[in-house]
Design a protein around this motif. Structure first.
Motif, mmCIF file in Angstrom:
data_model
loop_
_atom_site.group_PDB
_atom_site.id
_atom_site.type_symbol
_atom_site.label_atom_id
_atom_site.label_comp_id
_atom_site.label_asym_id
_atom_site.label_seq_id
_atom_site.Cartn_x
_atom_site.Cartn_y
_atom_site.Cartn_z
ATOM 1 N N VAL A 49 0.862 -1.182 0.000
ATOM 2 C CA VAL A 49 0.000 0.000 0.000
ATOM 3 C C VAL A 49 0.897 1.229 0.000
ATOM 4 C CG1 VAL A 49 -1.804 1.260 1.230
ATOM 5 C CG2 VAL A 49 -1.771 -1.247 1.299
ATOM 6 N N GLU A 50 0.904 1.942 -1.120
ATOM 7 C CA GLU A 50 1.681 3.182 -1.229
ATOM 8 C C GLU A 50 0.872 4.319 -0.623
ATOM 9 O OE1 GLU A 50 4.736 3.349 -2.396
ATOM 10 O OE2 GLU A 50 4.807 1.274 -3.099
ATOM 11 N N ARG A 51 1.543 5.224 0.098
ATOM 12 C CA ARG A 51 0.839 6.325 0.768
ATOM 13 C C ARG A 51 1.505 7.666 0.462
ATOM 14 N NH1 ARG A 51 0.369 6.160 6.534
ATOM 15 N NH2 ARG A 51 2.628 6.015 6.525
ATOM 16 N N TRP A 52 0.679 8.733 0.481
ATOM 17 C CA TRP A 52 1.145 10.093 0.260
ATOM 18 C C TRP A 52 0.373 11.060 1.133
ATOM 19 C CZ3 TRP A 52 -0.384 6.778 -3.610
ATOM 20 C CH2 TRP A 52 0.605 6.325 -4.466
ATOM 21 N N ARG A 53 0.919 12.266 1.254
ATOM 22 C CA ARG A 53 0.216 13.361 1.927
ATOM 23 C C ARG A 53 0.526 14.654 1.184
ATOM 24 N NH1 ARG A 53 3.768 16.601 4.478
ATOM 25 N NH2 ARG A 53 5.666 15.699 5.342
ATOM 26 N N ASP A 54 -0.255 15.696 1.475
ATOM 27 C CA ASP A 54 0.004 17.012 0.901
ATOM 28 C C ASP A 54 1.284 17.592 1.483
ATOM 29 O OD1 ASP A 54 -2.112 17.403 -0.891
ATOM 30 O OD2 ASP A 54 -3.468 18.034 0.719
ATOM 31 N N CYS A 55 1.871 18.497 0.736
ATOM 32 C CA CYS A 55 3.056 19.205 1.219
ATOM 33 C C CYS A 55 2.681 20.103 2.387
ATOM 34 C CB CYS A 55 3.649 20.065 0.113
ATOM 35 S SG CYS A 55 4.252 19.121 -1.272
ATOM 36 N N LEU A 70 4.920 8.810 1.737
ATOM 37 C CA LEU A 70 5.053 8.283 3.096
ATOM 38 C C LEU A 70 5.536 6.843 3.013
ATOM 39 C CD1 LEU A 70 1.670 9.585 4.558
ATOM 40 C CD2 LEU A 70 3.939 10.584 4.879
ATOM 41 N N ALA A 71 5.956 6.287 4.117
ATOM 42 C CA ALA A 71 6.378 4.887 4.140
ATOM 43 C C ALA A 71 5.213 4.000 3.698
ATOM 44 C CB ALA A 71 6.831 4.500 5.542
ATOM 45 N N SER A 72 5.511 3.032 2.858
ATOM 46 C CA SER A 72 4.452 2.131 2.402
ATOM 47 C C SER A 72 4.057 1.188 3.534
ATOM 48 C CB SER A 72 4.908 1.341 1.182
ATOM 49 O OG SER A 72 5.984 0.514 1.503
ATOM 50 N N TRP A 73 2.825 0.696 3.452
ATOM 51 C CA TRP A 73 2.315 -0.282 4.394
ATOM 52 C C TRP A 73 2.151 -1.600 3.669
ATOM 53 C CZ3 TRP A 73 -2.157 2.770 7.186
ATOM 54 C CH2 TRP A 73 -1.603 3.622 8.128
#
Length: 131
Positions: A49-55, A70-73
């Motif tokens: 599970v790849e993860r991201w967030r806004d800057c 973000l770190a993948s899960w």
């Protein structure tokens, strides 16, 4: 209630994407399943599970662009069929805070055999897809 069919991405702290393929875990250091907490070790099957967030500021935006990775899960082989089925049904799960086995029990208690419905979990085929 923890099961919801409403998926909202606007204003989320982070978001995710998963290709829903079982992959062999090839790293030496294990990682815990984001659902049940079991350790996924070298050679085990998992979904990444790849993860991201806004800057958060201009510096991050210059470095990463619009999204900060973000770190993948990982989702372990035991939780993967439940995760895939809920995803196919557009059931929103609180990823990282939900045990998929508990959610499956909750789902079946709401929409159980008394309603003439039984959730059939998919099986991963060797050709790289769920059926």
């Amino acid at each position: 209630m923890t099961i919801s069919c409403a998926i909202e991405c606007d204003g989320a702290a982070w978001w995710w994407n998963a290709n829903m393929r079982l992959l062999p875990y090839d790293k030496k250091k294990g990682k815990r399943c984001c659902s049940c907490g079991d350790m996924v070790r070298h050679g085990a099957k998992y979904i990444q599970v790849e993860r991201w967030r806004d800057c958060a500021n201009e510096v991050e935006e210059r470095i990463y662009g619009d999204e900060v990775p973000l770190a993948s899960w990982v989702v372990c082989e035991s939780c993967a069929p439940i995760f895939v089925k809920f995803h196919e049904m557009n059931v929103d799960v609180d990823l990282g805070n939900s045990n998929f086995h508990d959610l499956l029990g909750e789902f079946e208690s709401i929409y159980g055999p008394s309603d003439g419905f039984k959730l059939k979990l998919p099986v991963y085929q060797s050709i790289g897809r769920w059926s």
